[in-house]
Design a protein around this motif. Structure first.
Motif, PDB file in Angstrom:
ATOM      1  N   LEU A  67       0.896  -1.218  -0.098  1.00  0.00           N
ATOM      2  CA  LEU A  67      -0.024  -0.146  -0.169  1.00  0.00           C
ATOM      3  C   LEU A  67       1.062   1.305  -0.017  1.00  0.00           C
ATOM      4  CD1 LEU A  67      -2.911  -0.953   2.611  1.00  0.00           C
ATOM      5  CD2 LEU A  67      -3.132  -0.645  -0.073  1.00  0.00           C
ATOM      6  N   MET A  68       1.813   1.270   0.698  1.00  0.00           N
ATOM      7  CA  MET A  68       2.718   2.479   0.781  1.00  0.00           C
ATOM      8  C   MET A  68       3.551   2.716  -0.432  1.00  0.00           C
ATOM      9  SD  MET A  68       4.414   2.553   4.643  1.00  0.00           S
ATOM     10  CE  MET A  68       4.866   0.816   4.700  1.00  0.00           C
ATOM     11  N   LEU A  69       3.957   1.569  -1.249  1.00  0.00           N
ATOM     12  CA  LEU A  69       4.625   1.431  -2.535  1.00  0.00           C
ATOM     13  C   LEU A  69       3.778   1.941  -3.472  1.00  0.00           C
ATOM     14  CD1 LEU A  69       6.858  -1.721  -2.499  1.00  0.00           C
ATOM     15  CD2 LEU A  69       7.548   0.765  -2.103  1.00  0.00           C
ATOM     16  N   GLY A  70       2.353   1.750  -3.503  1.00  0.00           N
ATOM     17  CA  GLY A  70       1.415   2.392  -4.382  1.00  0.00           C
ATOM     18  C   GLY A  70       1.116   3.634  -4.120  1.00  0.00           C
ATOM     19  N   ALA A  71       1.066   3.963  -2.911  1.00  0.00           N
ATOM     20  CA  ALA A  71       1.015   5.709  -2.602  1.00  0.00           C
ATOM     21  C   ALA A  71       2.034   6.262  -3.197  1.00  0.00           C
ATOM     22  CB  ALA A  71       0.763   5.809  -1.203  1.00  0.00           C
ATOM     23  N   LEU A  72       3.383   5.794  -3.113  1.00  0.00           N
ATOM     24  CA  LEU A  72       4.529   6.459  -3.460  1.00  0.00           C
ATOM     25  C   LEU A  72       4.510   6.644  -5.083  1.00  0.00           C
ATOM     26  CD1 LEU A  72       7.325   7.507  -2.999  1.00  0.00           C
ATOM     27  CD2 LEU A  72       8.362   5.384  -3.208  1.00  0.00           C
ATOM     28  N   ALA A  73       4.282   5.322  -5.559  1.00  0.00           N
ATOM     29  CA  ALA A  73       3.965   5.473  -7.154  1.00  0.00           C
ATOM     30  C   ALA A  73       3.046   6.428  -7.494  1.00  0.00           C
ATOM     31  CB  ALA A  73       3.647   4.109  -7.521  1.00  0.00           C
ATOM     32  N   GLY A  74       1.977   6.597  -6.884  1.00  0.00           N
ATOM     33  CA  GLY A  74       0.731   7.514  -7.202  1.00  0.00           C
ATOM     34  C   GLY A  74       1.351   9.060  -7.120  1.00  0.00           C
ATOM     35  N   MET A  75       1.894   9.188  -6.061  1.00  0.00           N
ATOM     36  CA  MET A  75       2.637  10.636  -5.957  1.00  0.00           C
ATOM     37  C   MET A  75       3.589  10.909  -6.813  1.00  0.00           C
ATOM     38  SD  MET A  75       3.299  11.585  -1.699  1.00  0.00           S
ATOM     39  CE  MET A  75       5.228  11.456  -2.001  1.00  0.00           C
ATOM     40  N   VAL A  76       4.369  10.013  -7.180  1.00  0.00           N
ATOM     41  CA  VAL A  76       5.441  10.387  -8.247  1.00  0.00           C
ATOM     42  C   VAL A  76       4.675  10.531  -9.430  1.00  0.00           C
ATOM     43  CG1 VAL A  76       7.348   9.428  -9.710  1.00  0.00           C
ATOM     44  CG2 VAL A  76       7.349   9.242  -7.062  1.00  0.00           C
ATOM     45  N   ALA A  77       3.933   9.919  -9.833  1.00  0.00           N
ATOM     46  CA  ALA A  77       3.132  10.043 -11.222  1.00  0.00           C
ATOM     47  C   ALA A  77       2.202  11.281 -11.182  1.00  0.00           C
ATOM     48  CB  ALA A  77       1.949   8.950 -11.275  1.00  0.00           C
ATOM     49  N   ALA A  78       1.864  11.802 -10.052  1.00  0.00           N
ATOM     50  CA  ALA A  78       1.039  13.020  -9.886  1.00  0.00           C
ATOM     51  C   ALA A  78       1.807  14.355 -10.488  1.00  0.00           C
ATOM     52  CB  ALA A  78       0.445  13.108  -8.490  1.00  0.00           C
ATOM     53  N   ILE A  79       3.145  13.997 -10.243  1.00  0.00           N
ATOM     54  CA  ILE A  79       3.943  15.261 -10.547  1.00  0.00           C
ATOM     55  C   ILE A  79       3.567  15.522 -12.018  1.00  0.00           C
ATOM     56  CG2 ILE A  79       6.219  15.990 -10.783  1.00  0.00           C
ATOM     57  CD1 ILE A  79       6.784  14.530  -7.889  1.00  0.00           C
ATOM     58  N   GLY A  80       3.732  14.217 -12.962  1.00  0.00           N
ATOM     59  CA  GLY A  80       3.765  14.550 -14.392  1.00  0.00           C
ATOM     60  C   GLY A  80       2.214  14.491 -14.917  1.00  0.00           C
ATOM     61  N   ILE A  81       1.352  13.983 -13.931  1.00  0.00           N
ATOM     62  CA  ILE A  81      -0.067  13.851 -14.615  1.00  0.00           C
ATOM     63  C   ILE A  81      -0.817  14.926 -14.171  1.00  0.00           C
ATOM     64  CG2 ILE A  81      -2.119  12.327 -14.589  1.00  0.00           C
ATOM     65  CD1 ILE A  81      -0.448   9.754 -14.274  1.00  0.00           C
ATOM     66  N   VAL A  82      -0.874  15.328 -13.334  1.00  0.00           N
ATOM     67  CA  VAL A  82      -1.952  16.251 -12.939  1.00  0.00           C
ATOM     68  C   VAL A  82      -1.422  17.691 -13.291  1.00  0.00           C
ATOM     69  CG1 VAL A  82      -3.032  17.588 -10.874  1.00  0.00           C
ATOM     70  CG2 VAL A  82      -2.502  15.026 -10.791  1.00  0.00           C
ATOM     71  N   PRO A  83      -2.260  18.583 -14.149  1.00  0.00           N
ATOM     72  CA  PRO A  83      -1.746  19.812 -14.900  1.00  0.00           C
ATOM     73  C   PRO A  83      -1.742  20.847 -13.584  1.00  0.00           C
ATOM     74  CG  PRO A  83      -4.162  19.478 -15.383  1.00  0.00           C
ATOM     75  CD  PRO A  83      -3.473  18.218 -14.678  1.00  0.00           C
ATOM     76  N   ALA A  84      -1.278  21.819 -13.887  1.00  0.00           N
ATOM     77  CA  ALA A  84      -0.693  23.009 -13.000  1.00  0.00           C
ATOM     78  C   ALA A  84      -2.245  23.523 -12.773  1.00  0.00           C
ATOM     79  CB  ALA A  84       0.118  23.909 -13.579  1.00  0.00           C
ATOM     80  N   GLY A  85      -2.615  24.110 -11.598  1.00  0.00           N
ATOM     81  CA  GLY A  85      -3.961  24.654 -11.401  1.00  0.00           C
ATOM     82  C   GLY A  85      -4.872  23.775 -11.013  1.00  0.00           C
ATOM     83  N   LEU A  86      -4.559  22.260 -10.878  1.00  0.00           N
ATOM     84  CA  LEU A  86      -5.375  21.328 -10.681  1.00  0.00           C
ATOM     85  C   LEU A  86      -6.552  21.168 -11.215  1.00  0.00           C
ATOM     86  CD1 LEU A  86      -5.190  21.610  -6.613  1.00  0.00           C
ATOM     87  CD2 LEU A  86      -4.300  20.130  -7.901  1.00  0.00           C
ATOM     88  N   GLN A  87      -6.450  21.389 -12.566  1.00  0.00           N
ATOM     89  CA  GLN A  87      -7.678  21.204 -13.514  1.00  0.00           C
ATOM     90  C   GLN A  87      -7.678  19.608 -13.822  1.00  0.00           C
ATOM     91  OE1 GLN A  87      -9.662  23.614 -14.116  1.00  0.00           O
ATOM     92  NE2 GLN A  87      -8.553  24.918 -12.890  1.00  0.00           N
ATOM     93  N   LEU A  88      -8.405  19.041 -12.666  1.00  0.00           N
ATOM     94  CA  LEU A  88      -8.373  17.388 -13.179  1.00  0.00           C
ATOM     95  C   LEU A  88      -9.413  17.009 -13.805  1.00  0.00           C
ATOM     96  CD1 LEU A  88      -8.321  16.365  -9.287  1.00  0.00           C
ATOM     97  CD2 LEU A  88      -6.360  16.216 -10.677  1.00  0.00           C
ATOM     98  N   THR A  89      -8.955  15.951 -14.639  1.00  0.00           N
ATOM     99  CA  THR A  89      -9.571  15.222 -15.672  1.00  0.00           C
ATOM    100  C   THR A  89     -10.048  13.822 -15.125  1.00  0.00           C
ATOM    101  OG1 THR A  89      -7.977  14.741 -16.928  1.00  0.00           O
ATOM    102  CG2 THR A  89      -8.682  16.680 -17.292  1.00  0.00           C
ATOM    103  N   ARG A  90     -10.814  13.134 -15.908  1.00  0.00           N
ATOM    104  CA  ARG A  90     -11.273  11.694 -15.345  1.00  0.00           C
ATOM    105  C   ARG A  90      -9.969  10.862 -15.624  1.00  0.00           C
ATOM    106  NH1 ARG A  90     -16.549   9.630 -17.183  1.00  0.00           N
ATOM    107  NH2 ARG A  90     -15.908  10.807 -18.994  1.00  0.00           N
ATOM    108  N   GLU A  91      -9.324  11.090 -16.646  1.00  0.00           N
ATOM    109  CA  GLU A  91      -8.250  10.401 -17.243  1.00  0.00           C
ATOM    110  C   GLU A  91      -7.073  10.647 -16.306  1.00  0.00           C
ATOM    111  OE1 GLU A  91      -9.851  12.383 -19.191  1.00  0.00           O
ATOM    112  OE2 GLU A  91     -10.933  11.096 -20.563  1.00  0.00           O
ATOM    113  N   ALA A  92      -6.853  11.824 -15.952  1.00  0.00           N
ATOM    114  CA  ALA A  92      -5.747  12.128 -14.893  1.00  0.00           C
ATOM    115  C   ALA A  92      -6.029  11.357 -13.510  1.00  0.00           C
ATOM    116  CB  ALA A  92      -5.589  13.351 -14.602  1.00  0.00           C
TER     117      ALA A  92
END
Length: 122
Positions: A67-92
């Motif tokens: 679970l911790m490794l999954g959380a870490l992987a999600g955190m690292v991915a968030a840096i590249g996936i989530v656009p600035a300004g937190l304009q989230l999409t379903r795909e993100a």
């Protein structure tokens, strides 16, 4: 770019990044949790075939580590996936869930190559 805490725009920028990282952490752990549920189902079926209890094959520390490794992987991915300004999409969001689901396998594999296995001494 210099970040000054307490400044209007800079503080907002830092808060945005903290929210992005928190979103990645949560979504990555949730994605890994899906993988854990599938694994528990398979372990339960295997235990039943061998006339054993699920508790005999369940490894709680490994669950928490995954679970911790999954959380870490999600955190690292968030840096590249989530656009600035937190304009989230379903795909993100789905991408962050997928990162948690698959990212822990990648991290576990990398760690197994980097750190030699220690045999357990009981």
């Amino acid at each position: 770019m210099e970040i000054v805490f307490g400044g209007g725009d800079a503080a907002r920028h830092v808060l945005d990044w903290l929210l992005i990282l928190a979103l990645g952490l949560g979504a990555g752990a949730a994605g890994q949790l899906v993988r854990v549920v599938i694994g528990l189902k398979k372990a339960g079926e295997a235990a039943a075939r061998g006339n054993r209890l699920l508790a005999d094959v369940f490894d709680a520390p490994k669950l928490w580590i995954s679970l911790m490794l999954g959380a870490l992987a999600g955190m690292v991915a968030a840096i590249g996936i989530v656009p600035a300004g937190l304009q989230l999409t379903r795909e993100a969001v789905l991408g962050l869930l997928a990162a948690g689901y698959t990212g822990s396998d990648f991290i576990e594999g990398a760690l197994q190559r980097a750190v030699p296995a220690n045999p357990r001494r009981d």
